[in-house]
Design a protein around this motif. Structure first.
Motif, PDB file in Angstrom:
ATOM      1  N   ARG A 148       0.824  -1.217   0.000  1.00 29.20           N
ATOM      2  CA  ARG A 148       0.000   0.000   0.000  1.00 29.20           C
ATOM      3  C   ARG A 148       0.858   1.269   0.000  1.00 29.20           C
ATOM      4  N   ALA A 149       1.873   1.325   0.853  1.00 29.48           N
ATOM      5  CA  ALA A 149       2.703   2.533   0.967  1.00 29.48           C
ATOM      6  C   ALA A 149       3.393   2.851  -0.359  1.00 29.48           C
ATOM      7  N   ARG A 150       3.890   1.831  -1.028  1.00 26.24           N
ATOM      8  CA  ARG A 150       4.583   2.045  -2.309  1.00 26.24           C
ATOM      9  C   ARG A 150       3.605   2.541  -3.376  1.00 26.24           C
TER      10      ARG A 150
ATOM     11  N   GLN B 294       0.792   4.117  -2.893  1.00 26.45           N
ATOM     12  CA  GLN B 294       0.398   5.481  -2.555  1.00 26.45           C
ATOM     13  C   GLN B 294       1.487   6.482  -2.919  1.00 26.45           C
ATOM     14  N   ALA B 295       2.751   6.105  -2.780  1.00 28.85           N
ATOM     15  CA  ALA B 295       3.859   6.971  -3.205  1.00 28.85           C
ATOM     16  C   ALA B 295       3.822   7.163  -4.723  1.00 28.85           C
ATOM     17  N   ILE B 296       3.542   6.099  -5.453  1.00 29.34           N
ATOM     18  CA  ILE B 296       3.407   6.190  -6.914  1.00 29.34           C
ATOM     19  C   ILE B 296       2.264   7.135  -7.255  1.00 29.34           C
ATOM     20  N   HIS B 297       1.146   7.008  -6.558  1.00 25.88           N
ATOM     21  CA  HIS B 297      -0.011   7.882  -6.809  1.00 25.88           C
ATOM     22  C   HIS B 297       0.325   9.348  -6.551  1.00 25.88           C
ATOM     23  N   ARG B 298       1.058   9.635  -5.479  1.00 25.22           N
ATOM     24  CA  ARG B 298       1.445  11.031  -5.202  1.00 25.22           C
ATOM     25  C   ARG B 298       2.308  11.578  -6.335  1.00 25.22           C
ATOM     26  N   PHE B 299       3.238  10.768  -6.808  1.00 30.62           N
ATOM     27  CA  PHE B 299       4.087  11.183  -7.931  1.00 30.62           C
ATOM     28  C   PHE B 299       3.239  11.440  -9.178  1.00 30.62           C
ATOM     29  N   GLN B 300       2.318  10.529  -9.478  1.00 29.89           N
ATOM     30  CA  GLN B 300       1.452  10.696 -10.651  1.00 29.89           C
ATOM     31  C   GLN B 300       0.603  11.962 -10.529  1.00 29.89           C
TER      32      GLN B 300
END
Length: 108
Positions: free
Chosen positions: A56-58, A60-66
């Motif tokens: 989940r954390a990874r 969500q980090a991808i989503h923030r970058f996107q």
């Protein structure tokens, strides 16, 4: 497909009016299953992350970058859409799911 429709309802609440086509069954390099969704003239990408995918954390980090990249260059990356839970990621049926805008092109 039934799970995909139920998950889609969590974002859009209109699965009865949606046209949905699976375009990847999880056998690709990423292992994700992908559906193209058409609703009210808009196209979306529904992704079911693989069981062996990131946590989940990874994601969500991808989503923030996107989200950041999408705010400056929306044609470059799909942007995650917030679901009813005020999150861009859902965990249902033992898998993580996301919904983004559909970008034209061919996956490689």
């Amino acid at each position: 497909m039934d799970n995909a429709l139920a998950i889609l309802d969590r974002w859009l609440g209109v699965h009865a009016a949606a046209t949905i086509h699976q375009v990847a069954d999880g056998s690709s390099l990423s292992g994700a299953a992908i559906w193209r969704v058409e609703v009210a003239g808009r196209s979306y990408c529904l992704r079911r992350w693989p069981l062996t995918g990131p946590d989940r954390a990874r994601i969500q980090a991808i989503h923030r970058f996107q989200q950041v990249l999408g705010s400056v260059a929306p044609q470059v990356t799909p942007v995650p859409i917030v679901a009813e839970t005020v999150a861009t990621l859902l965990h249902e049926h033992g898998r993580f799911w996301e919904l983004t805008n559909w970008l034209p092109g061919i996956a490689s």
